[in-house]
Design a protein around this motif. Structure first.
Motif, PDB file in Angstrom:
ATOM      1  N   THR A 271       0.817  -1.212   0.000  1.00 16.26           N
ATOM      2  CA  THR A 271       0.000   0.000   0.000  1.00 16.26           C
ATOM      3  C   THR A 271       0.849   1.259   0.000  1.00 16.26           C
ATOM      4  OG1 THR A 271      -0.114  -0.081   2.419  1.00 16.26           O
ATOM      5  CG2 THR A 271      -1.901  -1.151   1.187  1.00 16.26           C
ATOM      6  N   VAL A 272       2.155   1.098   0.251  1.00 16.06           N
ATOM      7  CA  VAL A 272       3.055   2.251   0.342  1.00 16.06           C
ATOM      8  C   VAL A 272       4.107   2.173  -0.767  1.00 16.06           C
ATOM      9  CG1 VAL A 272       4.724   3.467   1.791  1.00 16.06           C
ATOM     10  CG2 VAL A 272       2.723   2.391   2.837  1.00 16.06           C
ATOM     11  N   ALA A 273       4.344   3.279  -1.446  1.00 12.56           N
ATOM     12  CA  ALA A 273       5.364   3.339  -2.490  1.00 12.56           C
ATOM     13  C   ALA A 273       6.741   3.569  -1.868  1.00 12.56           C
ATOM     14  CB  ALA A 273       5.043   4.455  -3.480  1.00 12.56           C
ATOM     15  N   ARG A 274       7.769   3.109  -2.559  1.00 16.29           N
ATOM     16  CA  ARG A 274       9.150   3.260  -2.095  1.00 16.29           C
ATOM     17  C   ARG A 274       9.904   4.163  -3.070  1.00 16.29           C
ATOM     18  NH1 ARG A 274      10.552  -1.442   1.269  1.00 16.29           N
ATOM     19  NH2 ARG A 274       8.645  -2.675   1.529  1.00 16.29           N
ATOM     20  N   THR A 275      10.589   5.146  -2.543  1.00 13.56           N
ATOM     21  CA  THR A 275      11.356   6.061  -3.382  1.00 13.56           C
ATOM     22  C   THR A 275      12.599   5.356  -3.925  1.00 13.56           C
ATOM     23  OG1 THR A 275      10.600   7.959  -2.107  1.00 13.56           O
ATOM     24  CG2 THR A 275      12.574   8.270  -3.455  1.00 13.56           C
ATOM     25  N   VAL A 276      12.880   5.550  -5.201  1.00 16.28           N
ATOM     26  CA  VAL A 276      14.057   4.940  -5.816  1.00 16.28           C
ATOM     27  C   VAL A 276      14.858   6.000  -6.580  1.00 16.28           C
ATOM     28  CG1 VAL A 276      13.134   2.599  -6.001  1.00 16.28           C
ATOM     29  CG2 VAL A 276      12.690   4.243  -7.831  1.00 16.28           C
ATOM     30  N   ASP A 277      16.146   5.826  -6.567  1.00 16.15           N
ATOM     31  CA  ASP A 277      17.058   6.690  -7.325  1.00 16.15           C
ATOM     32  C   ASP A 277      17.786   5.797  -8.324  1.00 16.15           C
ATOM     33  OD1 ASP A 277      18.886   8.534  -8.286  1.00 16.15           O
ATOM     34  OD2 ASP A 277      20.230   8.308  -6.568  1.00 16.15           O
ATOM     35  N   VAL A 278      17.227   5.685  -9.516  1.00 18.18           N
ATOM     36  CA  VAL A 278      17.742   4.766 -10.530  1.00 18.18           C
ATOM     37  C   VAL A 278      17.780   5.471 -11.868  1.00 18.18           C
ATOM     38  CG1 VAL A 278      17.343   2.593 -11.753  1.00 18.18           C
ATOM     39  CG2 VAL A 278      16.880   2.736  -9.310  1.00 18.18           C
ATOM     40  N   ARG A 279      18.878   5.276 -12.589  1.00 12.79           N
ATOM     41  CA  ARG A 279      18.982   5.809 -13.949  1.00 12.79           C
ATOM     42  C   ARG A 279      18.560   4.719 -14.935  1.00 12.79           C
ATOM     43  NH1 ARG A 279      24.021   6.924 -16.658  1.00 12.79           N
ATOM     44  NH2 ARG A 279      23.746   8.642 -18.099  1.00 12.79           N
ATOM     45  N   ILE A 280      17.705   5.072 -15.907  1.00 11.23           N
ATOM     46  CA  ILE A 280      17.190   4.111 -16.870  1.00 11.23           C
ATOM     47  C   ILE A 280      17.949   4.223 -18.184  1.00 11.23           C
ATOM     48  CG2 ILE A 280      15.204   3.412 -18.252  1.00 11.23           C
ATOM     49  CD1 ILE A 280      14.939   2.653 -15.370  1.00 11.23           C
ATOM     50  N   VAL A 281      18.457   3.073 -18.644  1.00 11.88           N
ATOM     51  CA  VAL A 281      18.980   2.941 -19.997  1.00 11.88           C
ATOM     52  C   VAL A 281      18.169   1.838 -20.661  1.00 11.88           C
ATOM     53  CG1 VAL A 281      20.960   2.395 -21.441  1.00 11.88           C
ATOM     54  CG2 VAL A 281      21.299   3.654 -19.313  1.00 11.88           C
ATOM     55  N   ALA A 282      17.451   2.174 -21.708  1.00 13.02           N
ATOM     56  CA  ALA A 282      16.631   1.196 -22.428  1.00 13.02           C
ATOM     57  C   ALA A 282      17.262   0.912 -23.779  1.00 13.02           C
ATOM     58  CB  ALA A 282      15.208   1.720 -22.600  1.00 13.02           C
ATOM     59  N   ALA A 283      16.932  -0.248 -24.335  1.00 16.13           N
ATOM     60  CA  ALA A 283      17.481  -0.628 -25.639  1.00 16.13           C
ATOM     61  C   ALA A 283      16.440  -1.385 -26.439  1.00 16.13           C
ATOM     62  CB  ALA A 283      18.737  -1.482 -25.465  1.00 16.13           C
ATOM     63  N   THR A 284      16.505  -1.250 -27.741  1.00 20.60           N
ATOM     64  CA  THR A 284      15.598  -1.971 -28.622  1.00 20.60           C
ATOM     65  C   THR A 284      16.207  -2.074 -30.014  1.00 20.60           C
ATOM     66  OG1 THR A 284      13.377  -1.982 -29.602  1.00 20.60           O
ATOM     67  CG2 THR A 284      14.384   0.169 -29.233  1.00 20.60           C
ATOM     68  N   ASN A 285      15.859  -3.154 -30.722  1.00 24.33           N
ATOM     69  CA  ASN A 285      16.231  -3.249 -32.133  1.00 24.33           C
ATOM     70  C   ASN A 285      15.024  -2.987 -33.022  1.00 24.33           C
ATOM     71  OD1 ASN A 285      14.746  -5.600 -31.924  1.00 24.33           O
ATOM     72  ND2 ASN A 285      16.508  -6.955 -31.955  1.00 24.33           N
ATOM     73  N   ALA A 286      13.917  -2.556 -32.394  1.00 23.86           N
ATOM     74  CA  ALA A 286      12.700  -2.255 -33.133  1.00 23.86           C
ATOM     75  C   ALA A 286      12.589  -0.750 -33.374  1.00 23.86           C
ATOM     76  CB  ALA A 286      11.479  -2.750 -32.362  1.00 23.86           C
ATOM     77  N   ASP A 287      11.713  -0.391 -34.287  1.00 25.56           N
ATOM     78  CA  ASP A 287      11.414   1.014 -34.552  1.00 25.56           C
ATOM     79  C   ASP A 287      10.293   1.429 -33.605  1.00 25.56           C
ATOM     80  OD1 ASP A 287      10.622   3.478 -35.490  1.00 25.56           O
ATOM     81  OD2 ASP A 287      10.646   2.921 -37.610  1.00 25.56           O
ATOM     82  N   LEU A 288      10.657   2.061 -32.477  1.00 27.00           N
ATOM     83  CA  LEU A 288       9.641   2.428 -31.496  1.00 27.00           C
ATOM     84  C   LEU A 288       8.682   3.484 -32.034  1.00 27.00           C
ATOM     85  CD1 LEU A 288      11.270   2.530 -27.935  1.00 27.00           C
ATOM     86  CD2 LEU A 288       9.876   0.758 -29.004  1.00 27.00           C
ATOM     87  N   GLY A 289       9.187   4.331 -32.917  1.00 24.59           N
ATOM     88  CA  GLY A 289       8.304   5.327 -33.527  1.00 24.59           C
ATOM     89  C   GLY A 289       7.185   4.654 -34.301  1.00 24.59           C
ATOM     90  N   ALA A 290       7.525   3.606 -35.057  1.00 28.46           N
ATOM     91  CA  ALA A 290       6.504   2.854 -35.793  1.00 28.46           C
ATOM     92  C   ALA A 290       5.586   2.114 -34.840  1.00 28.46           C
ATOM     93  CB  ALA A 290       7.176   1.874 -36.755  1.00 28.46           C
ATOM     94  N   ALA A 291       6.154   1.610 -33.734  1.00 27.55           N
ATOM     95  CA  ALA A 291       5.334   0.908 -32.746  1.00 27.55           C
ATOM     96  C   ALA A 291       4.324   1.854 -32.101  1.00 27.55           C
ATOM     97  CB  ALA A 291       6.229   0.272 -31.684  1.00 27.55           C
ATOM     98  N   VAL A 292       4.710   3.110 -31.917  1.00 28.04           N
ATOM     99  CA  VAL A 292       3.775   4.108 -31.399  1.00 28.04           C
ATOM    100  C   VAL A 292       2.645   4.335 -32.390  1.00 28.04           C
ATOM    101  CG1 VAL A 292       3.511   6.554 -30.816  1.00 28.04           C
ATOM    102  CG2 VAL A 292       5.458   5.262 -29.911  1.00 28.04           C
ATOM    103  N   GLN A 293       2.982   4.437 -33.661  1.00 32.40           N
ATOM    104  CA  GLN A 293       1.980   4.691 -34.694  1.00 32.40           C
ATOM    105  C   GLN A 293       0.959   3.564 -34.783  1.00 32.40           C
ATOM    106  OE1 GLN A 293       1.612   7.539 -36.458  1.00 32.40           O
ATOM    107  NE2 GLN A 293       3.273   8.343 -35.186  1.00 32.40           N
TER     108      GLN A 293
END
Length: 455
Positions: A271-293
């Protein structure tokens, strides 16, 4: 236990009371001992595991002394006296001490508190040493290649390294080294001493993936026998690498977006959220722009991840980097398997440069390893380079004139090569089912069936 030169305990002597106890205590918890008497010289700047103020008989002076002590963040200052008083303990803690113990009654509590501080210090030193080794292993200088295409990508990445909070999206074909670049960004930057946590978003079903990311409380679901922190919590202070992020289910995309925006996570069943200090690095071999469309990927999450876009070039666009990489892999695997290192003859070099490498650096690495193991000692057999015959070059001309079935089959083969031989990925890129792709590869060009989303 023996005293360690890496971890020590600083004793600030306001009094000589219990003077014989401190060396025995330091020996008991396995640390070296350093003394300082306030009247002797300037206050020390301490990075010891803990600072112990020996105040037996001079407890009233502790509050005035505390502001003079300069210690590194996270190192506790513990006052020790002979007066067992809750009021005195509260005053000392309010002035900045971590705790107050009265001897001789609190000996065990004091020993436990210092042992815990020593453990934390040893763990921090271990993480720092590991981060240093990892930084050397994953630094940019270990990314082999000097082509303009690669240098351009790395120069852009290098500008991001000092910035601990910038979210990064790495794109590129499968096998181009996205994980290697992610590690270089982490271990070369200000978060290097904290964890680097990797998660392949395509490796787990949505329900398990949610538990992996955010954790769960005991009883949150049938098999949740104990509470478990999620990877966001495990990565606290460090970097979370989300590989194949395009495979996230829609409901998880929304939860990831909330976690990034609010910098907090809530375990399943909590029921309680926990604060996090994390840097996100994401990766993909797909065309995310096309996936949005097409509605397969949330537009708001795409913009949240695509703050800094880094694109790695395919190996076929890196020219002579193929030869540099091949030589590096030859040395690596010849040493690893204790075999003579073959040289690259002009014929082999031409073959390596002519090959389209649809699987990119990963395919080249596997090819060189196979050649080292299976070629006659000290030679490089060209037959091992061609161990997987290629039928078409991605982006190359399709057969024409030809029947529709022949054109479909050629297109399927080309896409399979572009996906590095991964049939599920090739089907996803074509927008057809895996079974339909299999029929096309076998020569079945029927178009009267309806395809489900590939999986």
């Amino acid at each position: 236990m023996t005293a360690s030169g890496d971890v020590c305990l600083l004793v600030v002597r306001l009094s000589d009371s219990f003077g014989d106890f401190w060396p025995a205590l330091a020996s008991d918890i396995g640390v070296a001992l350093t003394d300082w008497t306030p009247a002797a010289d300037e206050p020390p700047t301490s990075d010891a595991a803990g600072v112990l103020i020996a105040a037996g008989g001079r407890e009233a002076d502790v509050v005035a002394l505390l502001p003079q002590l300069s210690v590194a963040r996270g190192i506790p200052i513990i006052a020790v006296g002979a007066v067992a008083s809750y009021r005195l303990a509260a005053q000392i803690v309010a002035a900045g001490a971590a705790d107050y113990f009265a001897l001789p009654d609190d000996r065990d509590g004091l020993r436990d508190a210092l042992a815990a501080a020593v453990h934390r210090r040893q763990a921090a030193l271990g993480r720092a040493a590991l981060a240093h080794l990892e930084a050397r292993a994953h630094a940019f200088r270990d990314i082999v290649g000097d082509s303009l295409a690669l240098k351009s990508a790395l120069e852009r990445a290098a500008r991001v390294v000092p910035h601990r909070d910038a979210t990064i999206l790495i794109t590129g074909e499968t096998g181009t080294g996205k994980e290697l670049l992610a590690r270089a960004l982490h271990y070369g930057g200000p978060r290097a001493a904290a964890p680097f946590i990797e998660l392949n978003c395509a490796a787990l079903p949505a329900q398990l993936l949610e538990s992996e990311l955010f954790g769960h409380e005991r009883g949150a679901f049938t098999d949740a026998k104990t509470a478990k922190p999620g990877l966001f919590e495990v990565a606290q202070g460090g970097t979370m690498f989300l590989d194949e992020v395009d495979h996230l289910a829609p409901e998880l995309q929304g939860k990831l977006l909330r976690a990034l925006d609010q910098k907090s996570v809530r375990r399943l069943g909590a029921t309680v959220a926990r604060t996090v200090d994390v840097r996100i690095v994401a990766a993909t071999n797909a065309d995310l722009g096309a996936a949005v469309q097409t509605g397969r990927f949330r537009e708001d999450l795409f913009y949240r991840l695509n703050v800094i876009a880094l694109e790695l070039p395919p190996l076929r666009e890196r020219g002579n980097d193929v030869i540099l990489l091949a030589e590096a892999f030859l040395q690596k695997f010849s040493t690893q398997y204790q075999l003579p290192q073959p040289s690259l003859t002009p014929e082999v070099r031409r073959a390596l440069l002519a090959h389209p490498w649809p699987g990119n650096v990963r395919e080249l690495r596997n090819t060189i390893e196979r050649a080292v193991l299976l070629s006659p000692p000290g030679t490089f057999a060209l037959t091992e380079l061609a161990a997987r015959p290629l039928r078409a070059t991605p982006g190359g001309p399709l057969p024409f004139p030809a029947t529709l079935a022949e054109i479909q089959r050629s297109a399927a083969q080309a896409m399979l090569q572009a996906a590095g031989g991964n049939r599920s990925e090739a089907a996803r890129r074509l927008g057809i089912s895996r079974s339909r792709l299999q029929r096309l590869l076998e020569g079945g060009g029927s178009t009267d069936d309806t395809d489900a989303d590939p999986n």
